[in-house]
Design a protein around this motif. Structure first.
Motif, PDB file in Angstrom:
ATOM      1  N   ILE A 187     -81.820  -2.776 -24.840  1.00  0.00           N
ATOM      2  CA  ILE A 187     -81.618  -3.837 -23.846  1.00  0.00           C
ATOM      3  C   ILE A 187     -82.874  -4.690 -23.715  1.00  0.00           C
ATOM      4  O   ILE A 187     -82.810  -5.935 -23.662  1.00  0.00           O
ATOM      5  N   GLU A 188     -84.026  -4.051 -23.650  1.00  0.00           N
ATOM      6  CA  GLU A 188     -85.263  -4.810 -23.465  1.00  0.00           C
ATOM      7  C   GLU A 188     -85.643  -5.595 -24.707  1.00  0.00           C
ATOM      8  O   GLU A 188     -86.241  -6.678 -24.596  1.00  0.00           O
ATOM      9  N   MET A 189     -85.335  -5.097 -25.910  1.00  0.00           N
ATOM     10  CA  MET A 189     -85.599  -5.892 -27.118  1.00  0.00           C
ATOM     11  C   MET A 189     -84.712  -7.135 -27.153  1.00  0.00           C
ATOM     12  O   MET A 189     -85.146  -8.202 -27.602  1.00  0.00           O
ATOM     13  N   LYS A 190     -83.484  -7.009 -26.707  1.00  0.00           N
ATOM     14  CA  LYS A 190     -82.620  -8.191 -26.607  1.00  0.00           C
ATOM     15  C   LYS A 190     -83.216  -9.201 -25.630  1.00  0.00           C
ATOM     16  O   LYS A 190     -83.231 -10.414 -25.893  1.00  0.00           O
ATOM     17  N   ALA A 193     -86.248 -10.937 -27.267  1.00  0.00           N
ATOM     18  CA  ALA A 193     -85.840 -11.920 -28.278  1.00  0.00           C
ATOM     19  C   ALA A 193     -85.305 -13.184 -27.631  1.00  0.00           C
ATOM     20  O   ALA A 193     -85.628 -14.308 -28.047  1.00  0.00           O
ATOM     21  N   GLU A 194     -84.478 -13.054 -26.597  1.00  0.00           N
ATOM     22  CA  GLU A 194     -83.902 -14.237 -25.969  1.00  0.00           C
ATOM     23  C   GLU A 194     -84.922 -15.005 -25.132  1.00  0.00           C
ATOM     24  O   GLU A 194     -84.808 -16.229 -24.984  1.00  0.00           O
ATOM     25  N   LEU A 195     -85.933 -14.321 -24.599  1.00  0.00           N
ATOM     26  CA  LEU A 195     -87.017 -15.042 -23.922  1.00  0.00           C
ATOM     27  C   LEU A 195     -87.803 -15.894 -24.913  1.00  0.00           C
ATOM     28  O   LEU A 195     -88.231 -17.010 -24.585  1.00  0.00           O
ATOM     29  N   HIS A 196     -88.005 -15.394 -26.128  1.00  0.00           N
ATOM     30  CA  HIS A 196     -88.653 -16.213 -27.152  1.00  0.00           C
ATOM     31  C   HIS A 196     -87.815 -17.448 -27.473  1.00  0.00           C
ATOM     32  O   HIS A 196     -88.359 -18.535 -27.734  1.00  0.00           O
ATOM     33  N   GLU A 197     -86.505 -17.303 -27.463  1.00  0.00           N
ATOM     34  CA  GLU A 197     -85.645 -18.459 -27.695  1.00  0.00           C
ATOM     35  C   GLU A 197     -85.760 -19.477 -26.552  1.00  0.00           C
ATOM     36  O   GLU A 197     -85.828 -20.683 -26.794  1.00  0.00           O
ATOM     37  N   VAL A 198     -85.770 -18.982 -25.326  1.00  0.00           N
ATOM     38  CA  VAL A 198     -85.820 -19.882 -24.170  1.00  0.00           C
ATOM     39  C   VAL A 198     -87.116 -20.684 -24.153  1.00  0.00           C
ATOM     40  O   VAL A 198     -87.113 -21.889 -23.843  1.00  0.00           O
TER      41      VAL A 198
END
Length: 320
Positions: A187-190, A193-198
């Motif tokens: 869950i935390e790796m997801k 990854a999505e924070l890097h996208e944001v």
């Protein structure tokens, strides 16, 4: 009176008579070892006079010096397998602690391999997908939504493991801890990854390379600086696995209260996982803000490829 012998030269007849009696050569004592020899033979050995009777029987230094020294390894083995005395219990506790430490290290190594294999299977939404799912939100508001969903997901995992440990079974405790750490890590790796996208900082490379970068970010609890190639090279190095094992050991130690029975561990697990996830998100976001790329300046990026067999994650992390 003048012809008598002076008293200084008189013969001590009493002392002489006693000596003759002891020697058996004069007076009325026994002759040729009569009663004297019988008395000497009846006297127990080691008693030669009145002073010896007062001191008692003397110890034999020769016998004490000839006793063999105890074998130290054999003595330790006997103590380990001895009756449950104080020393035996202490050795048993030490052996138990040593075996538990070795088991925890072996479990951490296996869990590290499992998390490395799971990292490429974690489904990650790209920025375009996130903006469609959460329309009208800016980067910070969207990041807050993602953090809230991830905190709900990790709290759900912690509560589930705590509920499963309602009646403690010692052999299953390590397996329950491993399941919780693996679920929280996915869950935390997801989320990472999505924070890097944001924040517009997608790491370059294919699915495997990005997964290694996100896994390193989760392990070090830091954001990946895509402008520094050395950071990406370190993410793909062999040191990541050692740091990952250390991170897993710390997570398992922090999650031990989750195994408290009678549903207490469920509440503790949910609270602790929510707190740890939020702390991780705050650290990663703090690093990403320093190198954030605004959305209007982002180049056109291709959609993220999705894994063929994605890992199953709780629905709470979607933020709905």
């Amino acid at each position: 009176m003048a012809g008598e012998t002076p008293f200084r030269k008189r013969r001590p007849w009493r002392r002489h008579s006693q000596q003759e009696q002891q020697d058996g050569t004069g007076g009325t004592g026994p002759a040729e070892g009569g009663h004297a020899s019988a008395e000497r033979s009846a006297t127990p050995p080691g008693h030669s006079g009145g002073s010896d009777d007062e001191r008692g029987r003397t110890a034999s230094l020769e016998a004490a010096g000839s006793a063999p020294l105890p074998d130290r390894p054999a003595e330790r083995d006997r103590q380990d397998g001895a009756e449950p005395t104080t020393g035996g219990r202490l050795h048993a506790v030490k052996r138990g602690v040593r075996r538990s430490r070795e088991s925890a290290k072996a479990l951490a190594a296996q869990l590290a391999d499992r998390i490395i294999d799971t990292a490429p299977r974690v489904p990650v939404r790209d920025l375009a997908t996130l903006r469609r799912q959460f329309p009208g939100l800016g980067p910070e508001e969207l990041a807050d939504k993602l953090v809230t969903g991830a905190c709900r997901g990790t709290a759900t995992v912690g509560a589930g493991i705590g509920a499963a440990a309602m009646m403690p079974v010692p052999p299953a405790m390590l397996a329950e801890l491993a399941t919780e750490v693996a679920g929280v890590a996915a869950i935390e790796m997801k989320l990472v990854a999505e924070l890097h996208e944001v924040y517009g900082l997608r790491p370059p490379g294919n699915l495997g390379q990005r997964s290694s970068a996100y896994l390193t970010s989760w392990t070090e609890e830091r954001g990946i600086d895509v402008t520094r190639p050395t950071t990406l090279n370190a993410a793909l190095g062999g040191q990541m696995k050692r740091e990952l094992r250390q991170q897993i050991m710390k997570r398992m130690a922090r999650n031990l209260p989750n195994l408290i029975p009678f549903m207490i561990g469920a509440a503790v697990g949910a609270t602790m996982n929510r707190r740890d996830t939020r702390k991780l998100a705050d650290r990663v976001r703090s690093d990403l803000r320093e190198h954030q790329v605004p959305w209007d300046r982002l180049p056109a990026l291709p959609p993220l490829e999705q894994p063929a067999h994605p890992a199953e994650l709780p629905k709470e992390i979607e933020g709905h």
